[in-house]
Every structure is written in structure tokens, then in C-alpha cells.
Enzyme design. Structure first.
Site, PDB file in Angstrom:
ATOM      1  N   GLY A 113      73.129 -37.336  26.268  1.00 49.14           N
ATOM      2  CA  GLY A 113      71.894 -36.992  26.976  1.00 49.14           C
ATOM      3  C   GLY A 113      71.983 -37.134  28.479  1.00 49.14           C
ATOM      4  O   GLY A 113      71.077 -36.706  29.189  1.00 49.14           O
ATOM      5  N   GLU A 114      73.054 -37.758  28.975  1.00 44.91           N
ATOM      6  CA  GLU A 114      73.199 -37.852  30.430  1.00 44.91           C
ATOM      7  C   GLU A 114      73.635 -36.496  31.000  1.00 44.91           C
ATOM      8  O   GLU A 114      74.138 -35.645  30.273  1.00 44.91           O
ATOM      9  CB  GLU A 114      74.209 -38.954  30.782  1.00 44.91           C
ATOM     10  CG  GLU A 114      73.712 -40.336  30.366  1.00 44.91           C
ATOM     11  CD  GLU A 114      74.697 -41.452  30.691  1.00 44.91           C
ATOM     12  OE1 GLU A 114      75.753 -41.176  31.293  1.00 44.91           O
ATOM     13  OE2 GLU A 114      74.400 -42.606  30.328  1.00 44.91           O
ATOM     14  N   LYS A 121      32.614 -31.529  33.629  1.00 41.70           N
ATOM     15  CA  LYS A 121      33.504 -31.814  32.489  1.00 41.70           C
ATOM     16  C   LYS A 121      33.540 -33.309  32.213  1.00 41.70           C
ATOM     17  O   LYS A 121      33.572 -34.119  33.132  1.00 41.70           O
ATOM     18  CB  LYS A 121      34.921 -31.315  32.788  1.00 41.70           C
ATOM     19  CG  LYS A 121      35.926 -31.619  31.679  1.00 41.70           C
ATOM     20  CD  LYS A 121      37.265 -30.924  31.906  1.00 41.70           C
ATOM     21  CE  LYS A 121      38.137 -31.669  32.874  1.00 41.70           C
ATOM     22  NZ  LYS A 121      39.468 -31.047  33.019  1.00 41.70           N
TER      23      LYS A 121
HETATM   24  C1  R5P Z   1      42.192 -31.583  35.703  1.00 41.67           C
HETATM   25  O1  R5P Z   1      41.051 -31.793  36.040  1.00 41.67           O
HETATM   26  C2  R5P Z   1      42.829 -30.262  35.892  1.00 41.67           C
HETATM   27  O2  R5P Z   1      42.267 -29.578  36.967  1.00 41.67           O
HETATM   28  C3  R5P Z   1      42.751 -29.402  34.650  1.00 41.67           C
HETATM   29  O3  R5P Z   1      41.413 -28.986  34.438  1.00 41.67           O
HETATM   30  C4  R5P Z   1      43.227 -30.126  33.428  1.00 41.67           C
HETATM   31  O4  R5P Z   1      44.370 -30.872  33.723  1.00 41.67           O
HETATM   32  C5  R5P Z   1      43.508 -29.158  32.325  1.00 41.67           C
HETATM   33  O5  R5P Z   1      44.004 -29.860  31.236  1.00 41.67           O
HETATM   34  P1  R5P Z   1      43.917 -29.234  29.791  1.00 41.67           P
HETATM   35  O6  R5P Z   1      44.420 -27.824  29.866  1.00 41.67           O
HETATM   36  O7  R5P Z   1      44.826 -30.103  28.954  1.00 41.67           O
HETATM   37  O8  R5P Z   1      42.486 -29.334  29.349  1.00 41.67           O
END
Ligand code: R5P
Length: 293
Positions: free
Chosen positions: A38-39, A192
Site C-alpha cells: 500500500g505504500e 438546512k
Molecule cells: C455544506 O454545507 C456543503 O455546502 C454542502 O451542502 C454539503 O456538504 C453537501 O453534502 P451532501 O451532498 O452529503 O448532503
């Protein structure tokens, strides 16, 4: 910077050729041999100029980071005096705080590791959320964080005139604003909440979406769950179409299939990460930054 040579790894030939052509400099490969244990054995050109540009995208970063730890001092031993790293994707930028006690703030440590190696860094849309600039985690290492958002905005404006650029979370405001303002497109962001790697909830902004052509724009897509949730919500709210545009197309596992299943029409990305969805080249953006560095 006027590099005498662009040095790149054997698995990034298209990106190296494009950047070398944009700069008008020759490029050469770092050849790799993987030993059975793996190196890696690395072989560089035996004599290097004083100014070397090193290209290494850091998606799937672990082997690549170790190879950088070997390549940079090897390049110095072969004549390089100033080595500037172009890492179109900079890994570990999202782990930017200890979300629970004891968690390593990987952003800080990976950035410091790179800063200790090279004489400068150029990257594209690093995930700078809780810090304002890379200087905070790379003290003493000249750096340039470019954004591909206006390039993505130009692509979107051409493909979907009148689109609403929607960031899937608040952090995306910097990218939708840059893309929207450059090309006269409306923009907004969602809210989110993340509960796990593949467990996110997205709330739409208070905006009428009925009949709108929505383009979700973000810096990076990994599992795709963030975009899936945003797309599902936008379509449920009456959006006429949902497309996706990202700088860094990681799209791990079944991410693309999940996006299609959610009703996403087109998925576009830059070539900062080599991927089948890449339609926006960034070589000229990188080259201009190198020349000004
Ligand atoms: C984080 O806030 C980034 O801007 C992306 O929204 C996030 O990393 C996306 O991750 P995933 O596709 O796993 O939901």
C-alpha cells in the site's frame, strides 16, 4: 508567478494539460507505483526549475495527502525553490468546528499541514463558513480562494434564462449571490439542518416557487442528500423544474441516482473535480490566479 513547470500526478492528465495550455508552460508527471503493502513510490523529473506549480485536487484525499508530503520535499531536493500548490478541491474544509466535545477541527489541521509544506496555495470555493478567509487557518502561507460561482452562473443563465438560483443552505448565500449578481438571476437560500451523513432536512425560503425554473447551486455535493431534500421541497412547492449546479462534484455512491429519482432534470458541475457532470472548465480561472500570484 511564472512557473517553469507544472507538475501533476498521472491520474489528473486532462486537468494538467488544460492548465498548462492556459499558462503556456510545460507540464510533467509525478509517476506513482503502488507497492503491494500500500505504500507509494513516486518519481519526479530529475531536474526541476526554481518555480514549480504543483497541481493536486484533494478529493478522496488520504493517499494524496501522503503523496504531497513526499512530493514537495522531493521537488525541493530536485531544484524547486518555490512551490505553489493548486488544489482545485481542498479537502476537510467542512469540519470547521468541534460539533461535539473532543472532535478534531480537521479544517485547521489539514490547512496547517499544507501551509507547512508549500510556498502558496490556490484553490476554488473552499468551504469557508465559520472563518472569513484561509489566512485564519494557513497563517504565513500566501493563498488565494477563487470562486467558480460566476462561471456556474453564466452557464445557468445560458441554459435556463430567468432561473431562480437557490442555495440549499444558508452557507450557500455567498455562491448564489455571486452567481446571481453576475448574471442578473434571482437568488435565495434554504434553511438546512443536518442530523447525520445522509440525514438532512431542508426548509424552503418564503418565496413563491410556483412555475419557477429553480437551479440549486452549491459549493460541493457529496452524498447528494442536501440537494435531494431541496429539490423534493422545491418541486412539491410547485417549481416547474429543478436543475443542479455545483463547483465540486463528489457525488459519492448513489447520489446521482437519488437526484434523478427526486426529479432533478440536469446536473452540472465545474471540472474542479473530474466528473461526468463537468461542463464548466476552470483552467482559465486558475491560470489567471497563478499569473497574478
Ligand atoms: C455544506 O454545507 C456543503 O455546502 C454542502 O451542502 C454539503 O456538504 C453537501 O453534502 P451532501 O451532498 O452529503 O448532503
Amino acid at each position: 508567478m511564472n512557473p517553469g513547470l507544472l507538475l501533476a500526478f498521472d491520474d489528473e492528465q486532462p486537468a494538467a494539460a488544460a492548465l498548462a495550455a492556459a499558462l503556456g508552460v510545460p507540464w510533467a508527471q509525478v509517476q506513482r507505483h503502488r507497492f503491494p503493502d500500500g505504500e507509494s513510490k513516486l518519481r519526479l523529473p530529475p531536474a526541476l526549475p526554481a518555480e514549480v506549480l504543483l497541481l493536486r485536487g484533494l478529493h478522496q484525499p488520504h493517499d494524496k495527502l501522503v503523496e504531497l508530503l513526499i512530493t514537495v520535499p522531493a521537488a525541493r531536493a530536485l531544484g524547486a525553490q518555490r512551490i505553489v500548490l493548486v488544489a482545485p478541491y481542498l479537502a476537510y474544509m467542512r469540519q470547521d468546528m468541534a460539533f461535539s466535545p473532543g472532535e478534531a477541527v480537521s479544517q485547521r489541521h489539514i490547512a496547517a499541514l499544507l501551509a507547512a509544506q508549500v510556498d502558496g496555495l490556490i484553490t476554488v470555493d473552499p468551504h469557508l463558513h465559520r472563518i472569513a478567509s484561509l489566512d485564519e487557518v494557513m497563517p504565513g502561507c500566501p493563498n488565494r480562494a477563487l470562486t467558480a460561482a460566476p462561471l456556474l452562473g453564466a452557464w445557468v443563465a445560458q441554459q435556463v434564462p430567468g432561473a431562480l438560483l437557490l442555495g440549499p443552505d444558508e452557507e450557500a448565500l455567498q455562491w448564489v449571490a455571486a452567481a446571481g449578481q453576475a448574471h442578473g438571476l434571482d437568488h435565495a437560500v434554504c434553511h438546512k439542518q443536518r442530523f447525520g451523513d445522509r440525514d438532512v432536512r431542508v426548509a424552503l425560503p418564503a418565496l413563491p416557487l410556483v412555475g419557477r425554473a429553480v437551479v440549486l447551486l452549491d459549493d460541493v455535493a457529496s452524498t447528494g442528500r442536501t440537494l435531494v431534500e431541496a429539490a423534493t421541497a422545491a418541486l412539491a412547492a410547485g417549481a416547474a423544474s429543478v436543475d443542479v449546479a455545483v463547483t465540486h462534484a463528489l457525488f459519492v455512491g448513489d447520489a446521482l441516482a437519488q437526484l434523478r429519482a427526486a426529479g432533478v432534470r440536469h446536473v452540472w458541475s465545474t471540472d474542479a473535480v473530474p466528473h461526468a457532470t463537468a461542463v464548466v472548465p476552470i483552467a482559465a480561472l486558475l491560470a489567471a490566479a497563478v499569473q497574478a500570484f
